[in-house]
Design a protein around this motif. Structure first.
Motif, short mmCIF file in Angstrom:
data_model
loop_
_atom_site.label_atom_id
_atom_site.label_comp_id
_atom_site.label_asym_id
_atom_site.label_seq_id
_atom_site.Cartn_x
_atom_site.Cartn_y
_atom_site.Cartn_z
N ARG A 21 9.34 17.72 15.69
CA ARG A 21 7.88 17.07 14.90
C ARG A 21 6.77 17.50 15.34
N GLY A 25 4.01 19.71 13.40
CA GLY A 25 2.54 19.55 13.49
C GLY A 25 1.68 20.87 13.77
N ASP A 43 -1.59 11.50 12.33
CA ASP A 43 -0.31 10.78 12.58
C ASP A 43 -0.29 9.45 13.33
N LYS A 49 -0.36 13.90 19.08
CA LYS A 49 -1.57 14.47 18.44
C LYS A 49 -2.23 15.59 19.33
N ARG A 238 -0.15 12.84 7.72
CA ARG A 238 -0.01 11.57 8.52
C ARG A 238 1.51 11.18 8.37
N ARG A 239 2.24 10.88 9.44
CA ARG A 239 3.66 10.60 9.60
C ARG A 239 3.73 9.29 10.64
#
Length: 294
Positions: A21, A25, A43, A49, A238-239
């Protein structure tokens, strides 16, 4: 590793392997930079982040030979955490923790004109507003704002001053979902891409009627959401945790019982015996009970 991820993890980060992940990103941020766009990394909290942003800076240094300087503006409470994470994940980057008294900050600015003085400067919003002149004079490659909801008001001094900073690229970090507030949304998009989102009146006109009707018609509301998504999607990632839960480490819960001290036990028993407490319990007003306990 997904075939969609083509951006290599930079050598500066190989001491600490990153999860898929985070690699995705990094790839999204690197692609955004490659296409000369600014963006919002939004996120959900806890998805990394900070690490993804550090990975981007390391990628620029290794793959693009762009070592900065970068300015990271953060809430005061997060400043030292950013410094520690930079030192941990990318020790090859020189970090300037820009805080302290007026004299201490003046001393830190000595030698700033040199190309290799530092690569990343981390400063709080409060200090940035105090030292606007020297910070504006420097040309930054990336201007990164953590907790970007701090600039959601385009009329605030914070937004207006940061808007005037000179930078090649801009990146906003926020774990807070973007609300259906056109003014706030335009403030963020205009901050990122003033040439693309120039006029608030035009932006408002594009969405105004659907917003007014959305309160009454579900179909129009859905059309509005789709229209907003089309506008924002290219510039925002955005997750949610639920979407990447398989990539998250397993959660462990530890219950540690904490007994009342002798004095606390006496006070608790006295409180429970009070007439007013007994009346509240009989009424079942637990909110009032909790306020009393506080």
């Amino acid at each position: 590793m997904s075939k969609q991820i083509t951006t290599e993890v930079p050598m500066l980060l190989l001491r600490h392997p990153i999860r898929e992940r985070l690699a995705y990103g990094l790839h999204w941020l690197a692609t955004l930079h490659e296409k000369h766009f600014n963006g919002i990394l939004a996120d959900e909290m806890g998805l990394g982040k900070t690490i993804m942003t550090i990975a981007l800076l390391a990628h620029l240094a290794v793959q693009k030979e762009v070592w900065g300087p970068h300015l990271v503006v953060v809430p005061t409470s997060l400043l030292m955490n950013w410094v520690k994470e930079l030192q941990k994940w990318a020790p090859g980057l020189k970090v300037c923790a820009y805080y302290g008294t007026v004299k201490e900050r003046r001393d830190k600015r000595r030698g700033w004109g040199g190309e290799d003085a530092f690569h990343v400067c981390v400063a709080s919003y409060a200090v940035v507003l105090q030292d606007l002149r020297p910070l504006k004079m420097k040309r930054w490659h990336y201007l990164i704002l953590d907790e970007a909801q701090n600039i959601k008001n385009c009329r605030s001094q914070k937004w207006q001053q940061l808007m005037r900073f000179r930078s090649e690229r801009r990146l906003l970090l926020t774990g807070t979902p973007l609300q259906n507030n056109l003014t706030e949304l335009w403030s963020l998009l205009h901050f990122l891409m003033p040439d693309m989102f120039q006029s608030y009146s035009d932006f408002k006109e594009f969405f105004a009627d659907p917003l007014h009707l959305a309160m009454h018609e579900q179909r129009v509301k859905q059309d509005l959401v789709m229209r907003l998504h089309k506008v924002i999607r290219p510039f925002m990632l955005r997750r949610l945790k639920s979407e990447v839960e398989r990539q998250l480490p397993q959660k462990h819960e530890h219950l540690v019982p904490c007994r009342l001290s002798r004095r606390q036990q006496v006070l608790y028993e006295e409180f429970m015996k009070r007439r007013q407490t007994q009346l509240i319990l009989k009424k079942g007003d637990y909110l009032k009970m909790m306020s009393k306990l506080r």
